[in-house]
Scaffold this motif. Structure first.
Motif, PDB file in Angstrom:
ATOM      1  N   ILE A 187      13.336  40.202 -59.297  1.00 53.31           N
ATOM      2  CA  ILE A 187      12.672  40.954 -58.231  1.00 53.31           C
ATOM      3  C   ILE A 187      13.746  41.332 -57.207  1.00 53.31           C
ATOM      4  CG2 ILE A 187      10.420  39.908 -58.613  1.00 53.31           C
ATOM      5  CD1 ILE A 187      10.931  38.097 -56.201  1.00 53.31           C
ATOM      6  N   PRO A 188      13.543  42.406 -56.443  1.00 59.74           N
ATOM      7  CA  PRO A 188      14.618  42.927 -55.576  1.00 59.74           C
ATOM      8  C   PRO A 188      15.159  41.921 -54.566  1.00 59.74           C
ATOM      9  CG  PRO A 188      12.814  44.511 -55.730  1.00 59.74           C
ATOM     10  CD  PRO A 188      12.340  43.270 -56.397  1.00 59.74           C
ATOM     11  N   HIS A 189      14.318  41.056 -54.034  1.00 57.76           N
ATOM     12  CA  HIS A 189      14.706  40.120 -52.983  1.00 57.76           C
ATOM     13  C   HIS A 189      15.815  39.171 -53.450  1.00 57.76           C
ATOM     14  CE1 HIS A 189      10.500  41.233 -53.163  1.00 57.76           C
ATOM     15  NE2 HIS A 189      10.384  41.107 -51.851  1.00 57.76           N
ATOM     16  N   GLU A 190      15.818  38.825 -54.735  1.00 59.80           N
ATOM     17  CA  GLU A 190      16.791  37.871 -55.254  1.00 59.80           C
ATOM     18  C   GLU A 190      18.215  38.392 -55.157  1.00 59.80           C
ATOM     19  OE1 GLU A 190      14.240  35.572 -58.693  1.00 59.80           O
ATOM     20  OE2 GLU A 190      15.123  37.511 -59.207  1.00 59.80           O
ATOM     21  N   LEU A 191      18.385  39.722 -55.196  1.00 54.02           N
ATOM     22  CA  LEU A 191      19.715  40.337 -55.255  1.00 54.02           C
ATOM     23  C   LEU A 191      20.105  41.039 -53.964  1.00 54.02           C
ATOM     24  CD1 LEU A 191      19.567  41.902 -58.841  1.00 54.02           C
ATOM     25  CD2 LEU A 191      20.207  39.572 -58.160  1.00 54.02           C
ATOM     26  N   ASP A 192      19.320  40.870 -52.905  1.00 55.14           N
ATOM     27  CA  ASP A 192      19.527  41.573 -51.634  1.00 55.14           C
ATOM     28  C   ASP A 192      19.347  43.081 -51.789  1.00 55.14           C
ATOM     29  OD1 ASP A 192      19.943  41.502 -48.897  1.00 55.14           O
ATOM     30  OD2 ASP A 192      22.129  41.587 -49.026  1.00 55.14           O
ATOM     31  N   GLY A 219       6.196  34.705 -48.801  1.00 54.38           N
ATOM     32  CA  GLY A 219       6.704  33.896 -49.903  1.00 54.38           C
ATOM     33  C   GLY A 219       8.216  33.779 -49.881  1.00 54.38           C
ATOM     34  N   HIS A 220       8.775  33.302 -50.987  1.00 55.67           N
ATOM     35  CA  HIS A 220      10.219  33.189 -51.173  1.00 55.67           C
ATOM     36  C   HIS A 220      10.556  33.643 -52.590  1.00 55.67           C
ATOM     37  CE1 HIS A 220      10.864  30.949 -47.476  1.00 55.67           C
ATOM     38  NE2 HIS A 220       9.936  30.067 -47.832  1.00 55.67           N
ATOM     39  N   PRO A 221      11.688  34.306 -52.789  1.00 54.69           N
ATOM     40  CA  PRO A 221      12.108  34.595 -54.160  1.00 54.69           C
ATOM     41  C   PRO A 221      12.505  33.297 -54.860  1.00 54.69           C
ATOM     42  CG  PRO A 221      13.845  35.183 -52.609  1.00 54.69           C
ATOM     43  CD  PRO A 221      12.642  34.820 -51.786  1.00 54.69           C
ATOM     44  N   PRO A 222      12.263  33.183 -56.150  1.00 57.30           N
ATOM     45  CA  PRO A 222      12.573  31.923 -56.837  1.00 57.30           C
ATOM     46  C   PRO A 222      14.070  31.691 -57.027  1.00 57.30           C
ATOM     47  CG  PRO A 222      11.727  33.554 -58.381  1.00 57.30           C
ATOM     48  CD  PRO A 222      11.537  34.135 -57.009  1.00 57.30           C
ATOM     49  N   ARG A 223      14.861  32.767 -57.020  1.00 59.29           N
ATOM     50  CA  ARG A 223      16.304  32.646 -57.238  1.00 59.29           C
ATOM     51  C   ARG A 223      17.047  33.419 -56.147  1.00 59.29           C
ATOM     52  NH1 ARG A 223      16.675  34.951 -63.275  1.00 59.29           N
ATOM     53  NH2 ARG A 223      15.615  36.642 -62.162  1.00 59.29           N
ATOM     54  N   ARG A 224      18.350  33.191 -56.068  1.00 52.24           N
ATOM     55  CA  ARG A 224      19.171  33.958 -55.146  1.00 52.24           C
ATOM     56  C   ARG A 224      20.525  34.238 -55.772  1.00 52.24           C
ATOM     57  NH1 ARG A 224      22.845  30.636 -52.224  1.00 52.24           N
ATOM     58  NH2 ARG A 224      22.476  28.402 -52.494  1.00 52.24           N
ATOM     59  N   ILE A 225      21.068  35.412 -55.464  1.00 50.29           N
ATOM     60  CA  ILE A 225      22.399  35.751 -55.907  1.00 50.29           C
ATOM     61  C   ILE A 225      23.405  35.038 -55.016  1.00 50.29           C
ATOM     62  CG2 ILE A 225      22.541  37.832 -54.480  1.00 50.29           C
ATOM     63  CD1 ILE A 225      24.131  39.162 -56.718  1.00 50.29           C
ATOM     64  N   VAL A 226      24.501  34.570 -55.607  1.00 52.02           N
ATOM     65  CA  VAL A 226      25.519  33.840 -54.865  1.00 52.02           C
ATOM     66  C   VAL A 226      26.888  34.308 -55.354  1.00 52.02           C
ATOM     67  CG1 VAL A 226      25.541  31.918 -56.505  1.00 52.02           C
ATOM     68  CG2 VAL A 226      26.260  31.527 -54.146  1.00 52.02           C
ATOM     69  N   PHE A 227      27.861  34.307 -54.434  1.00 54.34           N
ATOM     70  CA  PHE A 227      29.241  34.629 -54.767  1.00 54.34           C
ATOM     71  C   PHE A 227      29.992  33.325 -54.982  1.00 54.34           C
ATOM     72  CE2 PHE A 227      33.650  35.404 -53.425  1.00 54.34           C
ATOM     73  CZ  PHE A 227      33.986  36.504 -54.208  1.00 54.34           C
ATOM     74  N   ILE A 239      25.058  34.729 -50.267  1.00 49.52           N
ATOM     75  CA  ILE A 239      24.638  36.124 -50.132  1.00 49.52           C
ATOM     76  C   ILE A 239      23.183  36.102 -49.678  1.00 49.52           C
ATOM     77  CG2 ILE A 239      24.389  38.363 -51.273  1.00 49.52           C
ATOM     78  CD1 ILE A 239      26.569  37.542 -53.224  1.00 49.52           C
ATOM     79  N   VAL A 240      22.253  35.922 -50.587  1.00 47.99           N
ATOM     80  CA  VAL A 240      20.849  35.733 -50.202  1.00 47.99           C
ATOM     81  C   VAL A 240      20.673  34.299 -49.711  1.00 47.99           C
ATOM     82  CG1 VAL A 240      18.481  35.627 -51.073  1.00 47.99           C
ATOM     83  CG2 VAL A 240      19.982  37.498 -51.767  1.00 47.99           C
TER      84      VAL A 240
END
Length: 356
Positions: free
Chosen positions: A227-232, A258-266, A336-337
Motif C-alpha cells: 500500500i502507498p503508505h509503506e513506501l512514503d 490505522g498504521h501500515p503493516p510494513r515500512r521502507i527503511v534505508f 524513512i517511514v
C-alpha cells in the motif's frame, strides 16, 4: 527485448533482469555515478515503457481512476500517480507528463502493454485514446537539465518534495532534493543522434543514486501486498483530498485511523564483506526474520546500501542483519517511514514540478 544501440559504446556491459537490453555499466561504476549526479552524464533508459493518452476527456477520466489529482495538470507539468486495487494495493505506478495534446505515461519495462490494456478496459464511451508506444519511444535519464535534449518532452520527478494534497511519512532531512531526477522522452530512432557524444552512465549508477535518495521503484519495493503508505508514496503519488477512486477507502483509513503493516527503511551494510546480498535476502533482528531486501547497490560515497521492507514497529535503533544463504551482513538503519506512521490528521501540501 530489443537491445539498445547504445550497447555498442566502448566497455558497455549489458544489464540483466528487468534492465535487460540497456547497459548495466560502461566499466567505471563509481565514476558513472559521480558524472550522473553532477549532470555531466546521462543514462540510457530506452527499455522503459511509454503509453500515451489522448482525447478531450483524458484528464478528467484518468483523474477518476487514479490516486492523484490531475484536473489542473497543465502542459509541461509532471506528476506521479498510482492505480490501486479495491484493497488499496499498488497495481501500477505511473509517471505522468502533460503535453499539449496528450499525456505521456512512463512505466517500468514490460508494464506498457498491461497498463494500456487496463486503461482500455475502463474507457467505455469517453473521448480518450490509449496507445502503447513503447516500440517507438524510450527514456534518457539525467540529474540536471541537458541542453542537448531540451527539444524533447521531459518528466521531472517531484520526489522528495511533497505534492499538493500529499503527506510525508518520513521526517527530517531527505536526500535528493537538490537535484530532481528527470527523464527525457525520445523517439528510439533518434536515440543515438540525440545522445551523440554525451558521456553515459549505466543502470547500476541510476539504481545506486535512486536507493541513496530513498526512492521506491515499482517491482522492487512493491509486491502484491504493497500500500502507498509503506513506501512514503503518499508524499508524491496520492492526493488525500480528491474525490473517489478505487482503493481510496484503504488510503484514507490507514492515513487517518490505522498504521501500515510494513515500512521502507534505508540500510547501511557492512562493507568488509566485499560482496552484496541478493535482492530478496532476509532482514533479521536476532533470529527473527522481519523483512527483506528490495534493492541493493554500492554507492560511490556511502558504500554498500540497500532499501528494505520491514515490519513497521521494529525499533529504528536496532542493529539488524541481512542474511543471504550462509553470508550475514551487519546493517544499520536510517528511518524513512516512521514507526508511528498513520493515524494522523495533518495535511502537508507542496507543488507540482514545472519544466526547468
Amino acid at each position: 527485448m530489443a537491445l539498445s544501440p547504445l550497447l555498442s559504446r566502448p566497455a558497455a556491459v549489458a544489464g540483466s533482469g528487468v534492465d535487460e537490453g540497456v547497459a548495466a555499466h560502461y566499466g567505471e561504476l563509481s565514476a558513472e555515478q559521480r558524472r550522473l549526479l553532477a549532470g555531466t552524464a546521462v543514462a540510457d533508459m530506452s527499455h522503459f515503457d511509454v503509453v500515451t493518452l489522448a482525447g478531450e476527456d483524458r484528464l478528467s477520466w484518468l483523474n477518476t481512476l487514479s490516486s492523484q489529482m490531475l484536473l489542473e495538470l497543465r502542459p509541461g507539468q509532471s506528476t506521479q500517480t498510482l492505480l490501486l486495487t479495491v484493497q488499496g494495493r499498488v497495481e501500477f505506478d505511473i509517471r505522468i507528463l502533460a503535453d499539449e495534446d496528450k499525456l505521456w505515461l512512463l512505466v517500468e519495462p514490460g508494464q506498457g502493454a498491461p497498463l494500456a490494456a487496463w486503461l482500455d478496459r475502463m474507457r467505455f464511451m469517453l473521448r480518450v485514446e490509449v496507445k502503447d508506444v513503447s516500440a517507438d519511444f524510450g527514456l534518457v535519464g539525467a540529474c540536471t537539465p541537458q541542453p542537448a535534449l531540451e527539444a524533447y518532452p521531459c518528466w521531472v520527478d517531484s520526489w522528495p518534495d511533497i505534492s499538493p494534497g500529499g503527506y510525508a511519512y518520513s521526517v527530517g532531512e531527505h536526500p535528493g532534493a537538490e537535484r530532481p531526477w528527470r527523464e527525457y522522452i525520445l523517439p528510439l530512432t533518434e536515440l543515438e543522434s540525440a545522445v551523440a557524444d554525451l558521456p553515459l552512465a549505466g543502470m547500476m549508477a541510476v539504481e545506486a543514486l535512486r536507493i541513496a535518495a530513498w526512492r521506491p521503484r515499482f517491482g522492487f519495493e512493491t509486491d502484491e501486498k504493497t500500500i502507498p503508505h509503506e513506501l512514503d508514496l503518499v508524499r508524491t503519488a496520492v492526493h488525500l483530498n480528491k474525490g473517489c477512486y478505487k482503493g481510496q477507502e484503504t488510503v484514507a483509513r490507514v492515513h487517518n485511523i490505522g498504521h501500515p503493516p510494513r515500512r521502507i527503511v534505508f540500510l547501511h551494510l557492512d562493507g568488509s564483506m566485499h560482496t552484496l546480498p541478493a535482492v530478496g535476502s532476509e532482514v533479521r533482528l536476532g533470529e527473527k526474520t522481519i523483512g527483506k531486501i528490495t534493492s541493493v547497490a554500492t554507492h560511490f560515497e556511502a558504500g554498500p546500501i540497500a532499501l528494505a521492507l520491514i515490519k513497521r514497529n521494529i525499533d529504528p535503533d536496532a542493529a539488524l542483519q541481512v542474511v543471504d544463504g550462509e553470508e550475514a551482513y551487519a546493517a544499520s538503519q536510517e528511518t524513512i517511514v516512521t514507526t508511528d506512521a498513520g493515524q494522523t490528521a495533518g495535511r502537508f501540501t507542496g507543488f507540482l514540478r514545472q519544466p526547468h
